[in-house]
Write an enzyme that holds these catalytic residues in place. Sequence first.
Site, PDB file in Angstrom:
ATOM      1  N   ARG A 220     -17.469  33.247 -24.756  1.00 55.69           N
ATOM      2  CA  ARG A 220     -17.679  31.880 -25.233  1.00 55.69           C
ATOM      3  C   ARG A 220     -17.397  30.878 -24.111  1.00 55.69           C
ATOM      4  O   ARG A 220     -18.134  29.930 -23.887  1.00 55.69           O
ATOM      5  CB  ARG A 220     -16.763  31.599 -26.435  1.00 55.69           C
ATOM      6  N   PHE A 236     -26.674  33.300 -34.965  1.00 53.39           N
ATOM      7  CA  PHE A 236     -25.665  34.225 -35.502  1.00 53.39           C
ATOM      8  C   PHE A 236     -24.284  33.628 -35.201  1.00 53.39           C
ATOM      9  O   PHE A 236     -23.442  34.237 -34.542  1.00 53.39           O
ATOM     10  CB  PHE A 236     -25.779  35.626 -34.883  1.00 53.39           C
ATOM     11  N   ASP A 258     -26.647  30.952 -39.392  1.00 56.72           N
ATOM     12  CA  ASP A 258     -26.106  32.229 -39.866  1.00 56.72           C
ATOM     13  C   ASP A 258     -26.632  32.457 -41.278  1.00 56.72           C
ATOM     14  O   ASP A 258     -26.846  31.506 -42.028  1.00 56.72           O
ATOM     15  CB  ASP A 258     -24.568  32.219 -39.865  1.00 56.72           C
ATOM     16  N   SER A 259     -26.805  33.728 -41.638  1.00 55.55           N
ATOM     17  CA  SER A 259     -27.355  34.020 -42.965  1.00 55.55           C
ATOM     18  C   SER A 259     -26.274  34.031 -44.042  1.00 55.55           C
ATOM     19  O   SER A 259     -26.582  34.095 -45.221  1.00 55.55           O
ATOM     20  CB  SER A 259     -28.078  35.370 -42.936  1.00 55.55           C
ATOM     21  N   ASP A 308     -26.153  36.265 -30.649  1.00 61.12           N
ATOM     22  CA  ASP A 308     -25.019  37.188 -30.852  1.00 61.12           C
ATOM     23  C   ASP A 308     -25.169  37.910 -32.189  1.00 61.12           C
ATOM     24  O   ASP A 308     -24.380  37.700 -33.111  1.00 61.12           O
ATOM     25  CB  ASP A 308     -23.699  36.396 -30.803  1.00 61.12           C
ATOM     26  N   CYS A 348     -23.242  44.146 -29.412  1.00 63.85           N
ATOM     27  CA  CYS A 348     -21.981  44.851 -29.675  1.00 63.85           C
ATOM     28  C   CYS A 348     -22.219  46.280 -30.128  1.00 63.85           C
ATOM     29  O   CYS A 348     -21.316  46.933 -30.633  1.00 63.85           O
ATOM     30  CB  CYS A 348     -21.152  44.082 -30.702  1.00 63.85           C
TER      31      CYS A 348
HETATM   32  N1  SAH Z   1     -21.122  34.530 -32.632  1.00 62.35           N
HETATM   33  C1  SAH Z   1     -20.110  34.760 -33.621  1.00 62.35           C
HETATM   34  C2  SAH Z   1     -20.077  36.172 -34.139  1.00 62.35           C
HETATM   35  C3  SAH Z   1     -21.394  36.651 -34.721  1.00 62.35           C
HETATM   36  S1  SAH Z   1     -21.259  38.064 -35.744  1.00 62.35           S
HETATM   37  C4  SAH Z   1     -18.746  34.342 -33.047  1.00 62.35           C
HETATM   38  O1  SAH Z   1     -18.625  34.067 -31.844  1.00 62.35           O
HETATM   39  O2  SAH Z   1     -17.792  34.292 -33.821  1.00 62.35           O
HETATM   40  C5  SAH Z   1     -22.877  38.185 -36.389  1.00 62.35           C
HETATM   41  C6  SAH Z   1     -23.237  37.170 -37.465  1.00 62.35           C
HETATM   42  O3  SAH Z   1     -24.610  37.313 -37.771  1.00 62.35           O
HETATM   43  C7  SAH Z   1     -22.513  37.311 -38.802  1.00 62.35           C
HETATM   44  O4  SAH Z   1     -21.843  36.115 -39.072  1.00 62.35           O
HETATM   45  C8  SAH Z   1     -23.619  37.565 -39.839  1.00 62.35           C
HETATM   46  O5  SAH Z   1     -23.400  36.862 -41.055  1.00 62.35           O
HETATM   47  C9  SAH Z   1     -24.842  37.018 -39.144  1.00 62.35           C
HETATM   48  N2  SAH Z   1     -26.141  37.600 -39.472  1.00 62.35           N
HETATM   49  C10 SAH Z   1     -26.485  38.895 -39.631  1.00 62.35           C
HETATM   50  N3  SAH Z   1     -27.833  39.034 -39.779  1.00 62.35           N
HETATM   51  C11 SAH Z   1     -28.354  37.782 -39.699  1.00 62.35           C
HETATM   52  C12 SAH Z   1     -29.678  37.257 -39.753  1.00 62.35           C
HETATM   53  N4  SAH Z   1     -30.742  38.048 -39.891  1.00 62.35           N
HETATM   54  N5  SAH Z   1     -29.837  35.915 -39.626  1.00 62.35           N
HETATM   55  C13 SAH Z   1     -28.775  35.099 -39.469  1.00 62.35           C
HETATM   56  N6  SAH Z   1     -27.502  35.549 -39.394  1.00 62.35           N
HETATM   57  C14 SAH Z   1     -27.288  36.862 -39.511  1.00 62.35           C
END
Ligand code: SAH
Length: 405
Positions: A220, A236, A258-259, A308, A348
């Site tokens: 970050r 995400f 985010d979803s 991410d 990840c």
């Molecule tokens: N970048 C974040 C961590 C991301 S974890 C940080 O730094 O804290 C991945 C995230 O993707 C989760 O919150 C999950 O809810 C979301 N997610 C999963 N599939 C998705 C999609 N198709 N569209 C949007 N968000 C999604």
Amino acid sequence: MTKGHVHLHPRRAKPLYARHPWVYPAAIASVEGDPADGDEVDVHAHGGAFVARGLYNSRSRLRVRLYSWDADQPLDRAFFHHRVAEAVRLRRDVLRLVGPNQACRLVFSEGDGLSGLTVDLYDRWLVVQFTSLALALRREMFADILADLLGPAGIYLRTERGVGKLEGLELQDGLLRGNAPPGPVLIREPALNGSPAVEFLVDLAEGQKTGFYLDQRENRLAAARYAKGRRVLDAFCYSGGFGLTCLRAGANSVVGVDSSEAAIQLARLNAAQNGFSGEKVAYHKADVFEFMQEAVRCRERFGLIVLDPPKFARTKSAVEDALRGYRRLLTLAQLLLEPEGILVLCCCSGLISMEMLEDLSAQVAASARRTVQLLERRGQPPDHPVVISCLESAYLKCLIQRILV
Ligand code: SAH
């Protein structure tokens, strides 16, 4: 105390002598002494020589997880106390990540010689995750050890979905020791150049994983170094980590996607916690693929995009699908970036390598007729140490790219 002996097939001891901690069923010739699941066993090479001592689980693909390579060392409370203390010393004394409102991964499973145990620290609370049945059976012992070493206000148990099936483990999430925090726990992450730290509220009981993606702390910050003056897409975004760190570093504005509704609510809460108004930051509950597609249609542009996604590939057969997902994301991101824009691509999934991500980036760049400069190849922070005998403990990749038109 050793309850059984596991004898290996010829030529299967080598990686184990090198301290790889996993013994697969295919390596095992016979099991002597009828150990119960969770029992201590000795592992022997084909000729009978002692290799290592571990914990047995007939229900797991990781039939024995190894913890000691010393034939005189029982896997008792003193042994595990020593291991956990080693892990704590790295975070507390070397990395200086233990203190009021700080957060870090205190124990990182194989990375700390404790396959199956993850412990995260959030201010005065610990969140413990067991991914091995044998260590989960010893949870009271680990709670004692952690209480002794750290004196936390409370210890939470969180269990990842899927572990039940992999390990034959059924655990009830909840408080193991002490008190629950009165609400979300406030943690601070460093910002760039002496700017005030970025604050996050973490929901230990209901948040994703153990509440926060601690493994992205340094990525970050790395992303934030490029953010000044730019419009950022935090795709995400979960609770807002990347975007808020970018705003603190002078980004013009952030759009987070985010979803998960719960994630979006946390992100909004965190934006307010840091004093960022609706002019600076907007969060959308949406599917990232659809959101980016629509943004392309509306000719939107961003100066920095963070991708991410969650672990797309959990099994080898899912890798192809995962790569297709990444290809789609990269293609959309290139269409949305301003000339000389920055792309922060994270992954990840341990099954997808740095090389695979770079190959894919090159392919997407070639078909989009763009030049891509690889500015940084990054991994996981030192509170998620990679143990060199088990490279599976290296899972996080983060590529920072500059896209020239
Ligand atoms: N970048 C974040 C961590 C991301 S974890 C940080 O730094 O804290 C991945 C995230 O993707 C989760 O919150 C999950 O809810 C979301 N997610 C999963 N599939 C998705 C999609 N198709 N569209 C949007 N968000 C999604």
